[in-house]
Design a protein around this motif. Sequence first.
Motif, PDB file in Angstrom:
ATOM      1  N   PRO A  46       0.813  -1.217   0.000  1.00  0.00           N
ATOM      2  CA  PRO A  46       0.000   0.000   0.000  1.00  0.00           C
ATOM      3  C   PRO A  46       0.850   1.274   0.000  1.00  0.00           C
ATOM      4  CG  PRO A  46      -0.026  -1.047   2.169  1.00  0.00           C
ATOM      5  CD  PRO A  46       0.710  -1.968   1.250  1.00  0.00           C
ATOM      6  N   ASN A  47       0.248   2.344  -0.503  1.00  0.00           N
ATOM      7  CA  ASN A  47       0.888   3.655  -0.512  1.00  0.00           C
ATOM      8  C   ASN A  47       1.406   4.007   0.885  1.00  0.00           C
ATOM      9  OD1 ASN A  47       1.445   6.424  -0.590  1.00  0.00           O
ATOM     10  ND2 ASN A  47      -0.087   6.762  -2.187  1.00  0.00           N
ATOM     11  N   GLY A  48       2.658   4.436   0.940  1.00  0.00           N
ATOM     12  CA  GLY A  48       3.236   4.837   2.224  1.00  0.00           C
ATOM     13  C   GLY A  48       3.842   3.691   3.010  1.00  0.00           C
ATOM     14  N   ALA A  49       3.797   2.466   2.470  1.00  0.00           N
ATOM     15  CA  ALA A  49       4.425   1.336   3.163  1.00  0.00           C
ATOM     16  C   ALA A  49       5.940   1.536   3.171  1.00  0.00           C
ATOM     17  CB  ALA A  49       4.062   0.022   2.478  1.00  0.00           C
ATOM     18  N   ILE A  50       6.579   1.001   4.216  1.00  0.00           N
ATOM     19  CA  ILE A  50       8.019   1.173   4.377  1.00  0.00           C
ATOM     20  C   ILE A  50       8.703  -0.167   4.117  1.00  0.00           C
ATOM     21  CG2 ILE A  50       9.845   1.873   5.978  1.00  0.00           C
ATOM     22  CD1 ILE A  50       7.809   4.102   5.448  1.00  0.00           C
ATOM     23  N   GLY A  51       9.690  -0.149   3.213  1.00  0.00           N
ATOM     24  CA  GLY A  51      10.338  -1.405   2.844  1.00  0.00           C
ATOM     25  C   GLY A  51      11.851  -1.338   2.890  1.00  0.00           C
ATOM     26  N   ALA A  52      12.461  -2.535   2.898  1.00  0.00           N
ATOM     27  CA  ALA A  52      13.910  -2.649   2.807  1.00  0.00           C
ATOM     28  C   ALA A  52      14.230  -3.540   1.613  1.00  0.00           C
ATOM     29  CB  ALA A  52      14.478  -3.254   4.081  1.00  0.00           C
ATOM     30  N   ASP A  53      15.257  -3.166   0.857  1.00  0.00           N
ATOM     31  CA  ASP A  53      15.735  -3.997  -0.235  1.00  0.00           C
ATOM     32  C   ASP A  53      17.159  -4.414   0.122  1.00  0.00           C
ATOM     33  OD1 ASP A  53      16.555  -5.212  -2.575  1.00  0.00           O
ATOM     34  OD2 ASP A  53      15.923  -3.576  -3.902  1.00  0.00           O
ATOM     35  N   ASN A  65       7.737   0.777  -7.607  1.00  0.00           N
ATOM     36  CA  ASN A  65       6.616   1.414  -6.916  1.00  0.00           C
ATOM     37  C   ASN A  65       7.087   2.699  -6.233  1.00  0.00           C
ATOM     38  OD1 ASN A  65       4.436   2.144  -5.342  1.00  0.00           O
ATOM     39  ND2 ASN A  65       4.010   0.080  -4.594  1.00  0.00           N
ATOM     40  N   LYS A  66       6.631   3.818  -6.748  1.00  0.00           N
ATOM     41  CA  LYS A  66       7.058   5.109  -6.210  1.00  0.00           C
ATOM     42  C   LYS A  66       6.169   5.591  -5.070  1.00  0.00           C
ATOM     43  CE  LYS A  66       9.195   6.701 -10.517  1.00  0.00           C
ATOM     44  NZ  LYS A  66      10.576   6.484 -10.083  1.00  0.00           N
ATOM     45  N   GLU A  67       5.141   4.810  -4.737  1.00  0.00           N
ATOM     46  CA  GLU A  67       4.215   5.205  -3.670  1.00  0.00           C
ATOM     47  C   GLU A  67       4.628   4.626  -2.321  1.00  0.00           C
ATOM     48  OE1 GLU A  67       1.917   7.351  -4.655  1.00  0.00           O
ATOM     49  OE2 GLU A  67       2.637   7.068  -6.703  1.00  0.00           O
TER      50      GLU A  67
ATOM     51  N   ASP B  38       8.737  16.194  -5.933  1.00  0.00           N
ATOM     52  CA  ASP B  38       7.309  16.496  -5.904  1.00  0.00           C
ATOM     53  C   ASP B  38       6.697  16.056  -4.583  1.00  0.00           C
ATOM     54  OD1 ASP B  38       7.517  17.466  -8.460  1.00  0.00           O
ATOM     55  OD2 ASP B  38       6.974  15.541  -9.397  1.00  0.00           O
ATOM     56  N   VAL B  39       5.761  16.854  -4.080  1.00  0.00           N
ATOM     57  CA  VAL B  39       5.055  16.495  -2.853  1.00  0.00           C
ATOM     58  C   VAL B  39       4.043  15.391  -3.172  1.00  0.00           C
ATOM     59  CG1 VAL B  39       3.573  17.318  -0.976  1.00  0.00           C
ATOM     60  CG2 VAL B  39       5.270  18.858  -1.985  1.00  0.00           C
ATOM     61  N   ASN B  40       4.072  14.319  -2.382  1.00  0.00           N
ATOM     62  CA  ASN B  40       3.105  13.225  -2.537  1.00  0.00           C
ATOM     63  C   ASN B  40       2.274  13.190  -1.255  1.00  0.00           C
ATOM     64  OD1 ASN B  40       1.744  10.777  -2.618  1.00  0.00           O
ATOM     65  ND2 ASN B  40       3.468   9.645  -3.506  1.00  0.00           N
ATOM     66  N   LEU B  41       1.088  13.822  -1.328  1.00  0.00           N
ATOM     67  CA  LEU B  41       0.271  14.009  -0.131  1.00  0.00           C
ATOM     68  C   LEU B  41      -0.199  12.693   0.506  1.00  0.00           C
ATOM     69  CD1 LEU B  41      -0.938  16.055   1.811  1.00  0.00           C
ATOM     70  CD2 LEU B  41      -2.847  16.380   0.230  1.00  0.00           C
ATOM     71  N   PRO B  42      -0.770  11.754  -0.285  1.00  0.00           N
ATOM     72  CA  PRO B  42      -1.174  10.483   0.337  1.00  0.00           C
ATOM     73  C   PRO B  42       0.005   9.771   1.004  1.00  0.00           C
ATOM     74  CG  PRO B  42      -1.987  10.636  -1.925  1.00  0.00           C
ATOM     75  CD  PRO B  42      -1.100  11.817  -1.718  1.00  0.00           C
TER      76      PRO B  42
END
Lengths: 274, 144
Positions: A46-53, A65-67, B38-42
């Motif tokens: 999901p958007n904002g998830a924190i991961g390690a590679d 995934n840039k989110e 860029d700001v990513n608000l979500p």
Amino acid sequence: MAVSEAAGLSYEEEHVHEVYEQIASHFSSTRYKPWPIVERFLKEQPNGAIGADVGCGNGKYLAVNKEVFIVGSDRSTNLVKIAQHHKPHDVVVADNLSLPHPPHSFDFAISIAVVHHLSTPARRMEAVKCILDLLRPPQQGVSGSGGKALIYVWALEQKSSRRGWDEGSEQDVMVPWVMTAKKEKVPKKKKKQQKRRGEEGLAQENGEAEKGSEDQKEENSEAPETKPEGDKTFLRYYHLYRKGELEGDIEQAGGVIVESGYEKDNWWAIASLK
Amino acid sequence: MKLLTLNFLTCAIKTCKTNASSFPLHPRDAELEIQEADVNLPFLKNILPRLMWEELRTICKELGLPDLPPTPPTPTDLISGGNSTDTTEGRTQAEQEPSQTAKDLHRVLLETCIQEGKLVCGCCGHEYAVKEGVANFLLPGHLV
């Protein structure tokens, strides 16, 4: 070719770390297409998830995934310098047995084609444990709520591959990487040969794990009369995983298997903490 | 290296990780650079619960940056006009604009980068070098 536990680190320094440091740029130029299972796993986050590679190499999975936010790490400074440019992620130089992360702080982790470079059973198990320790533990009573790790290793069972290894083959092997010298002027015949090599590089990225063009290049370099001047062969150490071996290591390291399988000469498993 | 990354880094020495003083690592002799993004608000909203706010405040102080507010912003604080009444009209995420608070947070966490310097463990005192924006956590043999 089994290595003693005590000698493991210095062995890997010579036969893994030093090789990647030297071939970094050439290696990176052949690795840009993500493997489908890894891509799916990353896109599911999901958007904002924190991961390690862990063992991010040139950072090709940072682009998927840039989110999400991924902290990549690799033992090779030269590879990390290449991986540095993938926004919004970040990379550090680190050893996968001494990761600089607070325990249990990540939603997901990947370690793709990395653990098979550790040269003893105890070190491979420890590498898996270090990945699992990054993950958020599951909330009490909520199964599947913990962080998940995807681990990918090269399989012993790959008889249809160019290398032809299969059940019963030696599991600890040295695999050549041939770095072709670039030339300003190339006779027509050689040009053709080089083009073919390039195509092999692509085929490799279409799923054939850590194999690929090396074999044929090796053949070329073994015939001295046809060897182009300046080509250099590097040997990397690999442990080829038997069926079930990766899952066994994960369970021994305190993890549970969520999903696992075989794809294009590799064993993979998605795991979480118990 | 982004300041957000410091939120997920600690000393690479195993015996330090269980000691609270190893987190966060302390920047020393740091050269900062702003790398615009860029700001990513979500994204910002979603990482809020993961931020160790007190520790990030400490890092900002140590770097001589403007103070972060004493308490972390709420998701609503990050939306422009987020506290006005029209939020009830159900604007979609795509229509939401980042507030000044969001822009400030974005600047600190994702645009402020340590390019050169050291990161020091508050537990063992080990110093990790940062060069050209990359921190190096490889340990000398006797510390592995």
